[in-house]
Design a protein around this motif. Structure first.
Motif, PDB file in Angstrom:
ATOM      1  N   THR A 105      54.009  98.585  94.485  1.00  0.00           N
ATOM      2  CA  THR A 105      54.271  98.048  93.149  1.00  0.00           C
ATOM      3  C   THR A 105      52.988  97.874  92.347  1.00  0.00           C
ATOM      4  OG1 THR A 105      54.160  95.755  93.914  1.00  0.00           O
ATOM      5  CG2 THR A 105      56.326  96.821  93.928  1.00  0.00           C
ATOM      6  N   GLU A 106      51.834  97.983  92.986  1.00  0.00           N
ATOM      7  CA  GLU A 106      50.563  97.787  92.298  1.00  0.00           C
ATOM      8  C   GLU A 106      50.321  98.901  91.278  1.00  0.00           C
ATOM      9  OE1 GLU A 106      47.544  97.487  95.255  1.00  0.00           O
ATOM     10  OE2 GLU A 106      48.306  95.581  96.023  1.00  0.00           O
ATOM     11  N   ASP A 107      49.738  98.544  90.155  1.00  0.00           N
ATOM     12  CA  ASP A 107      49.467  99.517  89.098  1.00  0.00           C
ATOM     13  C   ASP A 107      48.509 100.621  89.543  1.00  0.00           C
ATOM     14  OD1 ASP A 107      51.192  98.400  87.269  1.00  0.00           O
ATOM     15  OD2 ASP A 107      49.654  97.106  86.390  1.00  0.00           O
ATOM     16  N   SER A 108      47.663 100.320  90.516  1.00  0.00           N
ATOM     17  CA  SER A 108      46.710 101.325  90.992  1.00  0.00           C
ATOM     18  C   SER A 108      47.411 102.507  91.667  1.00  0.00           C
ATOM     19  CB  SER A 108      45.719 100.695  91.969  1.00  0.00           C
ATOM     20  OG  SER A 108      46.398 100.182  93.101  1.00  0.00           O
ATOM     21  N   CYS A 109      48.662 102.346  92.041  1.00  0.00           N
ATOM     22  CA  CYS A 109      49.424 103.418  92.691  1.00  0.00           C
ATOM     23  C   CYS A 109      49.928 104.457  91.694  1.00  0.00           C
ATOM     24  CB  CYS A 109      50.610 102.838  93.462  1.00  0.00           C
ATOM     25  SG  CYS A 109      50.116 101.814  94.851  1.00  0.00           S
ATOM     26  N   ARG A 110      49.897 104.153  90.417  1.00  0.00           N
ATOM     27  CA  ARG A 110      50.442 105.026  89.387  1.00  0.00           C
ATOM     28  C   ARG A 110      49.772 106.401  89.358  1.00  0.00           C
ATOM     29  NH1 ARG A 110      49.833 102.298  84.052  1.00  0.00           N
ATOM     30  NH2 ARG A 110      51.411 100.963  84.963  1.00  0.00           N
ATOM     31  N   GLU A 111      48.484 106.464  89.631  1.00  0.00           N
ATOM     32  CA  GLU A 111      47.724 107.712  89.516  1.00  0.00           C
ATOM     33  C   GLU A 111      47.369 108.343  90.864  1.00  0.00           C
ATOM     34  OE1 GLU A 111      47.146 109.149  86.576  1.00  0.00           O
ATOM     35  OE2 GLU A 111      48.191 107.499  85.582  1.00  0.00           O
ATOM     36  N   LYS A 112      47.915 107.835  91.952  1.00  0.00           N
ATOM     37  CA  LYS A 112      47.606 108.381  93.284  1.00  0.00           C
ATOM     38  C   LYS A 112      48.639 109.450  93.636  1.00  0.00           C
ATOM     39  CE  LYS A 112      45.442 104.255  95.189  1.00  0.00           C
ATOM     40  NZ  LYS A 112      45.539 103.227  96.233  1.00  0.00           N
ATOM     41  N   PHE A 113      48.223 110.691  93.590  1.00  0.00           N
ATOM     42  CA  PHE A 113      49.142 111.792  93.860  1.00  0.00           C
ATOM     43  C   PHE A 113      49.014 112.313  95.287  1.00  0.00           C
ATOM     44  CE2 PHE A 113      48.607 111.639  89.288  1.00  0.00           C
ATOM     45  CZ  PHE A 113      49.934 111.599  88.891  1.00  0.00           C
ATOM     46  N   SER A 114      48.433 111.510  96.152  1.00  0.00           N
ATOM     47  CA  SER A 114      48.293 111.876  97.560  1.00  0.00           C
ATOM     48  C   SER A 114      49.460 111.301  98.362  1.00  0.00           C
ATOM     49  CB  SER A 114      46.971 111.340  98.108  1.00  0.00           C
ATOM     50  OG  SER A 114      46.932 109.931  97.975  1.00  0.00           O
ATOM     51  N   ARG A 115      49.552 111.739  99.615  1.00  0.00           N
ATOM     52  CA  ARG A 115      50.585 111.213 100.509  1.00  0.00           C
ATOM     53  C   ARG A 115      50.381 109.717 100.720  1.00  0.00           C
ATOM     54  NH1 ARG A 115      50.444 115.100 105.694  1.00  0.00           N
ATOM     55  NH2 ARG A 115      51.753 113.443 106.465  1.00  0.00           N
ATOM     56  N   ILE A 116      51.439 109.038 101.112  1.00  0.00           N
ATOM     57  CA  ILE A 116      51.339 107.608 101.386  1.00  0.00           C
ATOM     58  C   ILE A 116      50.335 107.357 102.502  1.00  0.00           C
ATOM     59  CG2 ILE A 116      52.598 105.599 102.265  1.00  0.00           C
ATOM     60  CD1 ILE A 116      55.076 106.685 100.795  1.00  0.00           C
ATOM     61  N   ASP A 117      50.420 108.148 103.556  1.00  0.00           N
ATOM     62  CA  ASP A 117      49.462 108.067 104.648  1.00  0.00           C
ATOM     63  C   ASP A 117      49.041 109.490 104.996  1.00  0.00           C
ATOM     64  OD1 ASP A 117      48.481 106.031 106.926  1.00  0.00           O
ATOM     65  OD2 ASP A 117      48.856 107.994 107.800  1.00  0.00           O
ATOM     66  N   GLN A 118      47.747 109.726 105.067  1.00  0.00           N
ATOM     67  CA  GLN A 118      47.256 111.094 105.269  1.00  0.00           C
ATOM     68  C   GLN A 118      47.611 111.652 106.640  1.00  0.00           C
ATOM     69  OE1 GLN A 118      46.075 112.810 102.667  1.00  0.00           O
ATOM     70  NE2 GLN A 118      46.563 110.919 101.587  1.00  0.00           N
ATOM     71  N   GLN A 119      47.760 110.786 107.627  1.00  0.00           N
ATOM     72  CA  GLN A 119      48.035 111.259 108.986  1.00  0.00           C
ATOM     73  C   GLN A 119      49.529 111.267 109.307  1.00  0.00           C
ATOM     74  OE1 GLN A 119      45.731 109.219 111.904  1.00  0.00           O
ATOM     75  NE2 GLN A 119      46.430 110.484 113.591  1.00  0.00           N
ATOM     76  N   TRP A 120      50.257 110.275 108.816  1.00  0.00           N
ATOM     77  CA  TRP A 120      51.669 110.145 109.127  1.00  0.00           C
ATOM     78  C   TRP A 120      52.493 110.098 107.855  1.00  0.00           C
ATOM     79  CZ3 TRP A 120      49.308 106.190 112.605  1.00  0.00           C
ATOM     80  CH2 TRP A 120      49.210 106.652 113.910  1.00  0.00           C
ATOM     81  N   GLY A 121      53.754 110.296 108.008  1.00  0.00           N
ATOM     82  CA  GLY A 121      54.673 110.158 106.881  1.00  0.00           C
ATOM     83  C   GLY A 121      55.069 111.486 106.284  1.00  0.00           C
ATOM     84  N   ASP A 122      56.003 111.431 105.388  1.00  0.00           N
ATOM     85  CA  ASP A 122      56.545 112.619 104.743  1.00  0.00           C
ATOM     86  C   ASP A 122      55.595 113.095 103.646  1.00  0.00           C
ATOM     87  OD1 ASP A 122      58.014 114.515 103.329  1.00  0.00           O
ATOM     88  OD2 ASP A 122      59.899 113.491 103.746  1.00  0.00           O
TER      89      ASP A 122
END
Length: 106
Positions: free
Chosen positions: A31-48
């Motif tokens: 929910t943090e505003d800093s997440c708005r511009e992050k176009f990377s995976r949620i976790d680089q090693q795990w996750g979809d």
């Protein structure tokens, strides 16, 4: 192992419905505003790899019912992958790596 009981609790679901997800770097609040511009995976090693942090942030801000479901799915998959990784290290008798991995997470 200390803390193993969280893998059989409601924690991944509750955190998912609070829009928080597990990562190797700790818990990420989508929910943090800093997440708005992050176009990377949620976790680089795990996750979809299909869902970026920015996409999940958009779903949350748009009040899409899919958002908590995807967060929960990520958390459950993260924990399954994490336990499988620990199990493979135990099977390979890499106790030192396990200890370091667990201690570095704290």
């Amino acid at each position: 192992m200390a803390g193993a009981d969280i893998f059989d609790s409601e924690l991944p679901v509750r955190m998912g419905y609070e829009h928080r997800v597990f990562t190797r770097d700790g818990v990420l609040d989508l929910t943090e505003d800093s997440c708005r511009e992050k176009f990377s995976r949620i976790d680089q090693q795990w996750g979809d790899p299909s869902f970026s942090v920015a996409y999940m942030h958009h779903l949350i801000k748009a009040y899409e019912p899919l958002a908590p479901f995807l967060c929960t799915l990520h958390n459950i998959n993260f924990l399954i992958d994490f336990i499988n990784d620990l199990s493979s290290k135990v099977a390979a008798e890499k106790a030192e790596q396990i200890t370091e991995a667990v201690l570095m997470e704290r």
